[in-house]
Design an enzyme around this catalytic site. Sequence first.
Site, short mmCIF file in Angstrom:
data_model
loop_
_atom_site.label_atom_id
_atom_site.label_comp_id
_atom_site.label_asym_id
_atom_site.label_seq_id
_atom_site.Cartn_x
_atom_site.Cartn_y
_atom_site.Cartn_z
CB THR A 143 6.68 0.15 -8.91
OG1 THR A 143 5.94 -0.74 -8.08
CG2 THR A 143 5.72 0.90 -9.84
CB THR B 151 8.63 -1.15 -3.20
OG1 THR B 151 9.53 -0.08 -2.87
CG2 THR B 151 8.22 -1.88 -1.93
CB CYS B 152 5.47 -3.63 -6.65
SG CYS B 152 4.62 -2.20 -5.96
CB SER B 153 9.39 -5.49 -9.43
OG SER B 153 8.31 -5.16 -10.25
#
Length: 166
Positions: free
Chosen positions: A57, A59-61
Amino acid sequence: MALKPGDSFPSDVVFQYIPWSEEKGDITACGIPINYNASKEWADKKVVLFSVPGAFTPTCSINHVPGYIQNLPQLKEKGVQVVAVIASNDPFVMSAWGKANNVKNDDILFLTDPDARFSTTLGWANAGRTGRFAIVIDHGKVTYAQIETEKGAVKVSGADAILANL
């Protein structure tokens, strides 16, 4: 019940993962998922555990995992022996996400929190997905535990916040 500094890390935390190996290092290669008894593995270690709502995703990546990859040497200098990320994605997705980020040799463990069970016991899950949080465990004791309260924020769970609190 949320964890807080001074608490003992629970004795029954088991995640799943696919160990990294050279022969299964290609992103399209599948390994065999195994259980990872975090409570046992981390009992005598200094550990940074961070959680994300989902692999791959934005924000996560873009904002969360890269900070840990870039700051891994500094975390190790501060005595951290294990860095692990959890999400409620299955072990195959988490393994592919680690490979997509060029993480090898289990430098950062990409673990699965099946059905967000661990996150749910903390009250840090949302709609069956893991929340965005970070926990530092030092030889079985929690020394830091924070959850992001703002959607898409990486303020208290990012590598910079952890380094400032080690």
